[in-house]
Design a protein around this motif. Structure first.
Motif, short mmCIF file in Angstrom:
data_model
loop_
_atom_site.label_atom_id
_atom_site.label_comp_id
_atom_site.label_asym_id
_atom_site.label_seq_id
_atom_site.Cartn_x
_atom_site.Cartn_y
_atom_site.Cartn_z
N ALA A 37 26.37 -102.35 -58.20
CA ALA A 37 25.64 -101.52 -57.23
C ALA A 37 24.31 -101.04 -57.78
O ALA A 37 23.59 -100.32 -57.10
CB ALA A 37 26.50 -100.33 -56.82
N GLY A 38 23.98 -101.42 -59.00
CA GLY A 38 22.73 -100.98 -59.60
C GLY A 38 22.67 -99.48 -59.79
O GLY A 38 21.60 -98.89 -59.81
N GLY A 39 23.83 -98.86 -59.93
CA GLY A 39 23.90 -97.41 -60.12
C GLY A 39 23.80 -96.62 -58.83
O GLY A 39 23.88 -95.40 -58.84
N ASP A 40 23.64 -97.30 -57.70
CA ASP A 40 23.53 -96.64 -56.40
C ASP A 40 24.92 -96.53 -55.78
O ASP A 40 25.44 -97.50 -55.24
CB ASP A 40 22.60 -97.43 -55.49
CG ASP A 40 22.39 -96.79 -54.14
OD1 ASP A 40 23.05 -95.77 -53.83
OD2 ASP A 40 21.57 -97.33 -53.37
N LEU A 41 25.51 -95.35 -55.84
CA LEU A 41 26.87 -95.18 -55.36
C LEU A 41 27.01 -95.39 -53.86
O LEU A 41 28.10 -95.62 -53.37
CB LEU A 41 27.41 -93.81 -55.77
CG LEU A 41 27.88 -93.75 -57.24
CD1 LEU A 41 26.71 -93.53 -58.17
CD2 LEU A 41 28.92 -92.70 -57.43
N ASP A 42 25.92 -95.33 -53.12
CA ASP A 42 25.97 -95.61 -51.69
C ASP A 42 26.13 -97.10 -51.40
O ASP A 42 26.43 -97.47 -50.27
CB ASP A 42 24.70 -95.10 -50.98
CG ASP A 42 24.72 -93.60 -50.81
OD1 ASP A 42 25.80 -93.03 -50.50
OD2 ASP A 42 23.66 -92.97 -50.98
N THR A 43 25.92 -97.94 -52.40
CA THR A 43 26.05 -99.39 -52.18
C THR A 43 27.20 -100.00 -52.97
O THR A 43 27.21 -101.21 -53.19
CB THR A 43 24.73 -100.11 -52.53
OG1 THR A 43 24.45 -99.92 -53.92
CG2 THR A 43 23.58 -99.61 -51.68
#
Length: 93
Positions: A37-43
């Motif tokens: 997720a590249g560190g993006d918890l929304d993804t």
């Protein structure tokens, strides 16, 4: 993580670099999901499976760094099942 009306709280430390460790019971899987997720918890990749429409809100939050970038995230889900479905192993503790 807190349950309905802040009736319970849990937390763990997750460290992914240089190797995964900490008190998270699924540290390897959680680190892999965060990297994807590249560190993006929304993804975070959604887990599969049905959830009931029960309303018993659960709030989760994360604070730290991913690959050197600051991460601060908080979200409330309608119930524990939908939270697990949306966050996979990251909050599975």
């Amino acid at each position: 993580m807190s349950g309905s009306e802040d009736t319970w709280m849990r937390g763990v430390r997750l460290v992914c670099e240089p190797t995964w460790h900490g008190r998270h019971p699924k540290a390897a899987e959680a680190c892999t999901a965060l990297d994807r997720a590249g560190g993006d918890l929304d993804t975070l990749p959604d887990a599969t499976g049905p959830c009931t429409m029960e309303y018993d809100p659960v709030t989760v939050s994360a604070e730290g760094r991913h690959r050197g970038e600051r991460v601060t995230w908080k979200k409330t889900f309608p119930n524990l099942c939908t939270m697990h479905s949306a966050t996979g192993p990251v909050f599975d503790f």
